[in-house]
Design an enzyme around this catalytic site. Structure first.
Site, PDB file in Angstrom:
ATOM      1  CB  SER A 116     -74.622   5.351   3.089  1.00  0.00           C
ATOM      2  OG  SER A 116     -76.394   6.625   3.487  1.00  0.00           O
TER       3      SER A 116
ATOM      4  CG  HIS B 238     -72.822   1.766   2.070  1.00  0.00           C
ATOM      5  ND1 HIS B 238     -72.121   2.293   1.382  1.00  0.00           N
ATOM      6  CD2 HIS B 238     -73.959   2.186   1.650  1.00  0.00           C
ATOM      7  CE1 HIS B 238     -72.138   3.458   0.935  1.00  0.00           C
ATOM      8  NE2 HIS B 238     -73.831   3.406   1.139  1.00  0.00           N
TER       9      HIS B 238
ATOM     10  CD  GLU C 142     -68.160   2.243   0.732  1.00  0.00           C
ATOM     11  OE1 GLU C 142     -66.968   2.667   1.207  1.00  0.00           O
ATOM     12  OE2 GLU C 142     -69.037   2.744   0.799  1.00  0.00           O
TER      13      GLU C 142
ATOM     14  CG  ASN D  90     -71.467   8.111   0.112  1.00  0.00           C
ATOM     15  OD1 ASN D  90     -71.985   7.873  -0.903  1.00  0.00           O
ATOM     16  ND2 ASN D  90     -72.073   7.065   0.967  1.00  0.00           N
TER      17      ASN D  90
HETATM   18  N1  CAA Z   1     -83.172  -3.075 -12.334  1.00  0.00           N
HETATM   19  C1  CAA Z   1     -81.684  -3.991 -12.981  1.00  0.00           C
HETATM   20  N2  CAA Z   1     -81.555  -3.438 -13.838  1.00  0.00           N
HETATM   21  C2  CAA Z   1     -81.108  -1.556 -13.987  1.00  0.00           C
HETATM   22  C3  CAA Z   1     -81.886  -0.557 -13.377  1.00  0.00           C
HETATM   23  C4  CAA Z   1     -82.749  -1.703 -11.678  1.00  0.00           C
HETATM   24  N3  CAA Z   1     -83.040  -0.928 -11.265  1.00  0.00           N
HETATM   25  N4  CAA Z   1     -81.430   0.336 -13.181  1.00  0.00           N
HETATM   26  C5  CAA Z   1     -80.539  -0.141 -14.580  1.00  0.00           C
HETATM   27  N5  CAA Z   1     -80.507  -0.880 -14.629  1.00  0.00           N
HETATM   28  C6  CAA Z   1     -79.397  -1.782 -16.251  1.00  0.00           C
HETATM   29  C7  CAA Z   1     -80.846  -1.202 -17.317  1.00  0.00           C
HETATM   30  O1  CAA Z   1     -81.332  -2.399 -17.984  1.00  0.00           O
HETATM   31  C8  CAA Z   1     -79.351  -1.748 -18.783  1.00  0.00           C
HETATM   32  O2  CAA Z   1     -79.018  -3.455 -18.661  1.00  0.00           O
HETATM   33  P1  CAA Z   1     -77.876  -3.339 -19.677  1.00  0.00           P
HETATM   34  O3  CAA Z   1     -76.749  -2.742 -19.241  1.00  0.00           O
HETATM   35  O4  CAA Z   1     -77.943  -4.752 -19.702  1.00  0.00           O
HETATM   36  O5  CAA Z   1     -78.579  -2.405 -20.544  1.00  0.00           O
HETATM   37  C9  CAA Z   1     -78.244  -1.062 -16.744  1.00  0.00           C
HETATM   38  O6  CAA Z   1     -78.399  -1.143 -15.793  1.00  0.00           O
HETATM   39  C10 CAA Z   1     -78.661   0.337 -17.694  1.00  0.00           C
HETATM   40  O7  CAA Z   1     -80.001   1.370 -17.931  1.00  0.00           O
HETATM   41  P2  CAA Z   1     -80.697   1.766 -18.626  1.00  0.00           P
HETATM   42  O8  CAA Z   1     -79.828   1.741 -20.263  1.00  0.00           O
HETATM   43  O9  CAA Z   1     -81.489   2.604 -18.137  1.00  0.00           O
HETATM   44  O10 CAA Z   1     -79.953   3.413 -18.392  1.00  0.00           O
HETATM   45  P3  CAA Z   1     -77.476   4.695 -18.235  1.00  0.00           P
HETATM   46  O11 CAA Z   1     -76.930   3.702 -19.601  1.00  0.00           O
HETATM   47  O12 CAA Z   1     -78.060   5.154 -18.024  1.00  0.00           O
HETATM   48  O13 CAA Z   1     -77.471   3.630 -17.098  1.00  0.00           O
HETATM   49  C11 CAA Z   1     -77.213   3.833 -14.363  1.00  0.00           C
HETATM   50  C12 CAA Z   1     -78.739   3.839 -16.144  1.00  0.00           C
HETATM   51  C13 CAA Z   1     -76.628   1.774 -14.522  1.00  0.00           C
HETATM   52  C14 CAA Z   1     -77.661   4.317 -13.361  1.00  0.00           C
HETATM   53  C15 CAA Z   1     -76.152   4.438 -14.709  1.00  0.00           C
HETATM   54  O14 CAA Z   1     -76.956   6.174 -15.019  1.00  0.00           O
HETATM   55  C16 CAA Z   1     -74.761   5.147 -13.734  1.00  0.00           C
HETATM   56  O15 CAA Z   1     -74.296   4.057 -12.862  1.00  0.00           O
HETATM   57  N6  CAA Z   1     -75.099   5.817 -12.613  1.00  0.00           N
HETATM   58  C17 CAA Z   1     -74.218   6.358 -11.225  1.00  0.00           C
HETATM   59  C18 CAA Z   1     -74.532   5.844 -10.414  1.00  0.00           C
HETATM   60  C19 CAA Z   1     -73.746   5.679  -9.078  1.00  0.00           C
HETATM   61  O16 CAA Z   1     -73.154   6.316  -8.949  1.00  0.00           O
HETATM   62  N7  CAA Z   1     -74.753   4.547  -8.543  1.00  0.00           N
HETATM   63  C20 CAA Z   1     -73.919   5.527  -7.271  1.00  0.00           C
HETATM   64  C21 CAA Z   1     -74.473   6.365  -6.345  1.00  0.00           C
HETATM   65  S1  CAA Z   1     -73.486   6.752  -4.628  1.00  0.00           S
HETATM   66  C22 CAA Z   1     -74.132   5.358  -3.440  1.00  0.00           C
HETATM   67  O17 CAA Z   1     -75.699   4.265  -4.178  1.00  0.00           O
HETATM   68  C23 CAA Z   1     -73.795   4.960  -2.522  1.00  0.00           C
HETATM   69  C24 CAA Z   1     -74.282   6.292  -1.454  1.00  0.00           C
HETATM   70  O18 CAA Z   1     -74.779   5.323  -0.016  1.00  0.00           O
HETATM   71  C25 CAA Z   1     -75.828   7.155  -1.517  1.00  0.00           C
END
Ligand code: CAA
Length: 291
Positions: A119, A140, A152, A190
């Site tokens: 990352s 990424h 990315e 990031n």
């Molecule tokens: N595998 C498969 N499906 C998953 C899953 C997983 N690990 N986690 C969640 N889901 C699915 C759920 O089944 C659900 O499916 P539907 O849309 O079909 O209903 C959907 O994702 C939404 O999940 P939830 O209803 O349980 O929960 P939510 O609505 O609160 O969403 C989330 C959870 C998708 C994590 C949402 O909160 C979100 O988008 N958060 C932000 C995540 C983010 O910003 N990620 C980037 C981080 S930075 C990074 O990764 C880069 C780095 O280098 C640090």
């Protein structure tokens, strides 16, 4: 160049998600880790996450069953090397990554494209220590991998056009969207996301708001799916701090200085969800703010 067989090093938070999406897209996957226990945990998680997709009718039970047969696990780097594409998704530590690339080297095929899910570590520097900087790039994924739409793609200074185009075609076959970033500290997502999270920690540190008010403000006031402190716990506070340090060191600008409170949480071993405590305490039935 056509990619059919993919090797993945590291079966942790990112590696298991990467194996999940490649197997569903029809690729043969070899998933590697140093501990059998990690491989077993990863396969159980993939099973559970695919079940979620079956329940929500995103995939059929047959898609899931077929995908699971496409994933082979191994403790040997020698099994990961001879593939068309290798993605390193191990710990975010340059020494560890260099050791893995050195271990893979004798087993790579002539045409193998080598990539890292880092990352923030310089792709050019990682590539320069391998025998194939022109067939090396940053690949990424975002967490959670099965849900997040973006990948990315980061070109090192020596990455050739065929490698870039091949990786781009792979991202499209995964059903995801590529974005291209040049190889500067923390790339695009990031570079923008972490200073926002760090600023949220400063707002907490300076008493501008509580954990709850900061997260509610950004969830409802900026329509973010998670508040910044909840997201920091989800990513891991050690990862957030490491990326802020890469920005601070690499760009030499004080605007990237990590908040002392973030450092304090990491020193306490309160790293977020994975250790059950961070800006929230996850040990009970529902998360409770720790400040
Ligand atoms: N595998 C498969 N499906 C998953 C899953 C997983 N690990 N986690 C969640 N889901 C699915 C759920 O089944 C659900 O499916 P539907 O849309 O079909 O209903 C959907 O994702 C939404 O999940 P939830 O209803 O349980 O929960 P939510 O609505 O609160 O969403 C989330 C959870 C998708 C994590 C949402 O909160 C979100 O988008 N958060 C932000 C995540 C983010 O910003 N990620 C980037 C981080 S930075 C990074 O990764 C880069 C780095 O280098 C640090």
């Amino acid at each position: 160049m056509e990619i059919n067989k993919v090797g993945i090093v590291g079966a942790g938070q990112m590696g298991n998600g990467i194996a999940h999406v490649f197997a569903l897209a029809g690729y043969d996957v070899v998933l590697n880790d140093i501990a059998q226990e990690s491989l077993e945990r990863a396969m159980a998680l993939i099973d559970r996450n695919m079940d979620r997709q079956v329940t929500r009718k995103k995939i059929t039970p047959e898609d899931k069953a077929k995908a699971l047969t496409r994933i082979r696990t191994t403790l040997e780097l020698a099994d990961v090397g001879p593939n068309d594409l290798v993605i390193e998704a191990a710990t975010e530590d340059e020494e560890v990554k260099n050791r893995i690339f050195a271990g893979l080297q004798p087993h790579l095929l002539e045409h193998t494209i080598l990539t890292s899910n880092t990352s923030s570590i310089s792709i050019t520097r990682l590539a320069s220590r391998t025998d194939r900087p022109e067939r090396f790039m940053g690949f990424h994924f975002m967490n959670p991998v099965p849900v997040m739409q973006l990948v990315e793609l980061i070109r090192g200074i020596a990455t050739d056009e065929e490698t870039y185009e091949t990786c781009k075609a792979v991202v499209l076959r995964l059903g995801k969207t590529p974005s291209t970033a040049e190889d500067f500290p923390a790339f695009i997502v990031n570079r923008i996301l972490m200073p926002m999270i760090n600023e949220a920690v400063y707002a907490l540190y300076e008493g501008v708001g509580s954990v709850e008010s900061i997260d509610t403000s950004m969830r409802l006031g900026a329509n973010h799916p998670m508040g910044p402190l909840e997201l920091a716990d989800f990513i891991g506070l050690d990862t957030c701090l490491a990326i802020m340090n890469v920005l601070h060191d690499g760009l030499a600008d004080t605007k990237y200085r990590p908040c002392p409170l973030l450092t304090k949480y990491v020193e306490a071993g309160w790293l977020g969800r994975k250790t059950k405590r961070g800006f929230y305490d996850y040990r009970g039935e529902r998360p409770v703010p720790t400040r």
